[in-house]
Structures are given as C-alpha cells and as structure tokens.
Design an enzyme around this catalytic site. Structure first.
Site, PDB file in Angstrom:
ATOM      1  N   TYR A 154      44.094  22.084  41.025  1.00 64.36           N
ATOM      2  CA  TYR A 154      44.256  23.178  41.989  1.00 64.36           C
ATOM      3  C   TYR A 154      45.454  22.910  42.907  1.00 64.36           C
ATOM      4  CZ  TYR A 154      42.553  27.250  44.584  1.00 64.36           C
ATOM      5  OH  TYR A 154      42.437  28.483  45.161  1.00 64.36           O
ATOM      6  N   LYS A 161      45.588  27.358  50.361  1.00 65.49           N
ATOM      7  CA  LYS A 161      44.319  27.921  50.858  1.00 65.49           C
ATOM      8  C   LYS A 161      43.941  27.277  52.203  1.00 65.49           C
ATOM      9  CE  LYS A 161      43.237  30.879  47.576  1.00 65.49           C
ATOM     10  NZ  LYS A 161      43.522  32.308  47.804  1.00 65.49           N
TER      11      LYS A 161
HETATM   12  P1  NAD Z   1      43.545  38.450  40.166  1.00 58.57           P
HETATM   13  O1  NAD Z   1      44.603  37.933  39.259  1.00 58.57           O
HETATM   14  O2  NAD Z   1      42.730  39.573  39.687  1.00 58.57           O
HETATM   15  O3  NAD Z   1      44.154  38.809  41.583  1.00 58.57           O
HETATM   16  C1  NAD Z   1      45.268  38.161  42.130  1.00 58.57           C
HETATM   17  C2  NAD Z   1      46.136  39.248  42.683  1.00 58.57           C
HETATM   18  O4  NAD Z   1      47.258  38.702  43.395  1.00 58.57           O
HETATM   19  C3  NAD Z   1      46.715  40.159  41.600  1.00 58.57           C
HETATM   20  O5  NAD Z   1      46.336  41.492  41.854  1.00 58.57           O
HETATM   21  C4  NAD Z   1      48.208  39.998  41.744  1.00 58.57           C
HETATM   22  O6  NAD Z   1      48.908  41.203  41.469  1.00 58.57           O
HETATM   23  C5  NAD Z   1      48.281  39.629  43.217  1.00 58.57           C
HETATM   24  N1  NAD Z   1      49.581  39.051  43.560  1.00 58.57           N
HETATM   25  C6  NAD Z   1      50.143  37.881  43.155  1.00 58.57           C
HETATM   26  N2  NAD Z   1      51.384  37.765  43.647  1.00 58.57           N
HETATM   27  C7  NAD Z   1      51.615  38.884  44.401  1.00 58.57           C
HETATM   28  C8  NAD Z   1      52.718  39.379  45.151  1.00 58.57           C
HETATM   29  N3  NAD Z   1      53.871  38.700  45.236  1.00 58.57           N
HETATM   30  N4  NAD Z   1      52.586  40.576  45.785  1.00 58.57           N
HETATM   31  C9  NAD Z   1      51.440  41.299  45.705  1.00 58.57           C
HETATM   32  N5  NAD Z   1      50.379  40.887  44.998  1.00 58.57           N
HETATM   33  C10 NAD Z   1      50.462  39.706  44.350  1.00 58.57           C
HETATM   34  O7  NAD Z   1      42.624  37.160  40.478  1.00 58.57           O
HETATM   35  P2  NAD Z   1      41.428  36.941  41.522  1.00 58.57           P
HETATM   36  O8  NAD Z   1      40.771  35.685  41.051  1.00 58.57           O
HETATM   37  O9  NAD Z   1      40.652  38.181  41.694  1.00 58.57           O
HETATM   38  O10 NAD Z   1      42.203  36.568  42.867  1.00 58.57           O
HETATM   39  C11 NAD Z   1      42.008  37.245  44.093  1.00 58.57           C
HETATM   40  C12 NAD Z   1      41.892  36.244  45.227  1.00 58.57           C
HETATM   41  O11 NAD Z   1      40.676  35.522  45.093  1.00 58.57           O
HETATM   42  C13 NAD Z   1      43.008  35.196  45.283  1.00 58.57           C
HETATM   43  O12 NAD Z   1      43.322  34.931  46.628  1.00 58.57           O
HETATM   44  C14 NAD Z   1      42.313  33.982  44.665  1.00 58.57           C
HETATM   45  O13 NAD Z   1      42.903  32.764  45.068  1.00 58.57           O
HETATM   46  C15 NAD Z   1      40.943  34.152  45.258  1.00 58.57           C
HETATM   47  N6  NAD Z   1      39.877  33.373  44.635  1.00 58.57           N
HETATM   48  C16 NAD Z   1      39.661  33.425  43.304  1.00 58.57           C
HETATM   49  C17 NAD Z   1      38.664  32.659  42.732  1.00 58.57           C
HETATM   50  C18 NAD Z   1      38.435  32.672  41.244  1.00 58.57           C
HETATM   51  O14 NAD Z   1      37.812  31.727  40.742  1.00 58.57           O
HETATM   52  N7  NAD Z   1      38.899  33.684  40.530  1.00 58.57           N
HETATM   53  C19 NAD Z   1      37.846  31.858  43.543  1.00 58.57           C
HETATM   54  C20 NAD Z   1      38.068  31.849  44.917  1.00 58.57           C
HETATM   55  C21 NAD Z   1      39.095  32.604  45.462  1.00 58.57           C
END
Ligand code: NAD
Length: 254
Positions: A154, A161
């Site tokens: 990570y 984060k």
């Molecule tokens: P996802 O890929 O569906 O979403 C990530 C989003 O970030 C995408 O829509 C992408 O277009 C956007 N993004 C990236 N760079 C960008 C930029 N320059 N401008 C605008 N948008 C941008 O994946 P997700 O897992 O739903 O992620 C959403 C959030 O949840 C993130 O912050 C991720 O770190 C967090 N998260 C995810 C998990 C997991 O296991 N999936 C766990 C905890 C937290």
C-alpha cells in the site's frame, strides 16, 4: 428519506463497482439530488450511463489535479443549485509501480502525485464547496487502514491516506464554526478499479475475510450506509473523525 431536499456532489464514480456509486445510490434512495463528476471523457461514458438511474442529476467533468477544472465545476454547481449540502470525496491515485514492493524506493514524483490526487484534492474541494455551504454541510473522504498500519504494497498510498485523515481534522476545525462537518470513512478492502492497482490485493482480501471479527468482506452497501450516517442529520454530532466500516478488522493485532 434521511436526505430529502438535500443536494450533494459525489466525486469518484468510475463504474458500477465504485464506492462513490454505492454512496450516490443510497443518498438518492434517501431523497437527495446529486451532482456527479467524472475524471475524463473515457470514464464520462460510464458515469452518464449510471446517472441515467438518478432523478435529474447534474454531470460535470472534473480532474482534481487541475485547479481550473475544480473552479469551473463549482461555478456550474453554483449557477445550477446555488447551494450544496454535502460532498463525497472518493478519489485516490498513485502510479502502479509505487504500489508494489518496497516503500523505501518511492520516487519523489510518485510521492507527489499520490499526495496531490489522493490528499490535497480534499482541501481543494472543501475550499471550493465552502461558499456553497452557507447553511452548513457535511463532507466525507474515503480512507483505508493503511494510513495507520503498514499494509503490504500500500506504501505511498498509506502515507497519502495519513495526510488525508490529518486534513480531515484540520478542515473540521476550520469549518466547524460554519456548521460544516468533515469526516473520513475508512472502508475495509473491496474489489474496485482503484484497488486492482495495489500489488497482492487478493491476499489482503483473503486476510480480511479470515481475520476480521465479522469473518467476511465488507460490502459496498455497508460502506454506503456508513456514509449515509455521516452525510445525513443522523451524524450531526460527529466531525473530525475517522469512522471504520471494516467489519472490525482494524482492532485486530493479526
Ligand atoms: P474507483 O476506481 O471506483 O474510484 C476511484 C476514483 O478516483 C475513480 O472514479 C477515478 O476516476 C478517481 N480519480 C483518480 N484520479 C483522479 C483525478 N485526477 N481526478 C478526478 N478523479 C480521479 O475505486 P474505489 O475503491 O471506489 O475508490 C474510491 C475511494 O475509496 C478512494 O479514495 C479509495 O482509496 C478509497 N478506498 C477504497 C478501498 C477499496 O478497497 N476499494 C478501501 C478503502 C478506501
């Protein structure tokens, strides 16, 4: 209908597996009107298809790395709605090579990109949202346990984060007197486009399934319900916190 009459901006929908989309759905089901942004035209097509399920959505392009695009998107929101009740930040990115192997070898540029997109974007969006939240509001950002503990691969995203969660506390302090709450929602691991970029993610999922007190993976709907609590008046006494929706995984030593 916890969010009847409320208007919210959801940033971070890429496809139907996005955490942001699950949050958008539960907010819409509870009566909110939504604006969704899309990072670029390629993802815009998905977002337009999904938005067809919503009532009267606003769709706006916004790359959070670009101050002008943030400004333009909020100008449009201001013109169309004049106010905003909530904001969902569900955006993260780091170059793939920084999400595998050692953290010690992280380059300056990969570190900068991860911080810019995944952490700085929160204060940037909060600043743009502030004038639209004259009657108060609620802002949430999605985080992950890798901010507090070392998780394999990570790496630079864990550091981003940590910055995101610290930003939540500083923003909560700045904006609290205006009636604007700011919280982080730390979700357990879920298979999405973003998480597929993390090296060895399937073993993180396996470990979670086998060791979380609830002995299962977290579901999108569970994370979305946590978001609903923080965004709606139900969470009106909570600000500056990181709330875990992770089946209890974060309390375990192994
Ligand atoms: P996802 O890929 O569906 O979403 C990530 C989003 O970030 C995408 O829509 C992408 O277009 C956007 N993004 C990236 N760079 C960008 C930029 N320059 N401008 C605008 N948008 C941008 O994946 P997700 O897992 O739903 O992620 C959403 C959030 O949840 C993130 O912050 C991720 O770190 C967090 N998260 C995810 C998990 C997991 O296991 N999936 C766990 C905890 C937290």
């Amino acid at each position: 209908m916890l969010m009847k009459g409320m208007r919210g901006l959801v940033v971070g929908v890429a496809n139907k597996r996005s955490i942001a989309w699950a949050i958008a759905r539960v907010c819409a089901d509870n009566g909110a009107q939504l604006a969704l942004t899309y990072q670029n035209e390629r993802l815009g097509e998905n977002v337009r298809d999904l938005a067809a399920e919503l009532e009267n959505p606003l769709l706006l392009p916004m790359d959070v790395a670009d101050d002008n695009q943030i400004k333009t998107a909020f100008e449009e929101l201001s013109k169309q709605w004049g106010k905003l009740d909530f904001l969902v930040h569900a955006v993260a990115y780091a170059p793939r090579q920084a999400l595998e192997g050692d953290f010690v070898s992280t380059t300056r540029e990969d570190f900068r990109i991860a911080q810019d997109i995944s952490a700085y974007s929160l204060p940037a969006l909060a600043y743009a949202a502030k004038p639209l939240m004259a009657e108060g509001g609620s802002i949430i950002a999605l985080s992950y346990l890798g901010s507090q503990r070392v998780m394999p691969n990570y790496n630079v995203m864990g550091v981003a984060k940590a910055a995101l969660e610290a930003s939540v506390r500083y923003l909560a302090s700045d904006l609290g007197p205006l009636g604007i709450r700011v919280n982080a929602l730390s979700a357990g691991p879920i298979k999405t486009l973003a998480s597929s970029g993390i090296g060895g993610f399937s073993s993180i999922l396996d470990h979670h399934r086998n060791h979380a007190p609830l002995r299962k993976l977290v579901e999108l709907e569970e994370v979305a319900d946590g978001a609903l609590f923080l965004l709606s008046p139900m969470g009106r006494g909570v600000t500056g916190q990181t709330i875990y929706v992770d089946g209890g995984y974060s309390i375990m030593a192994i």
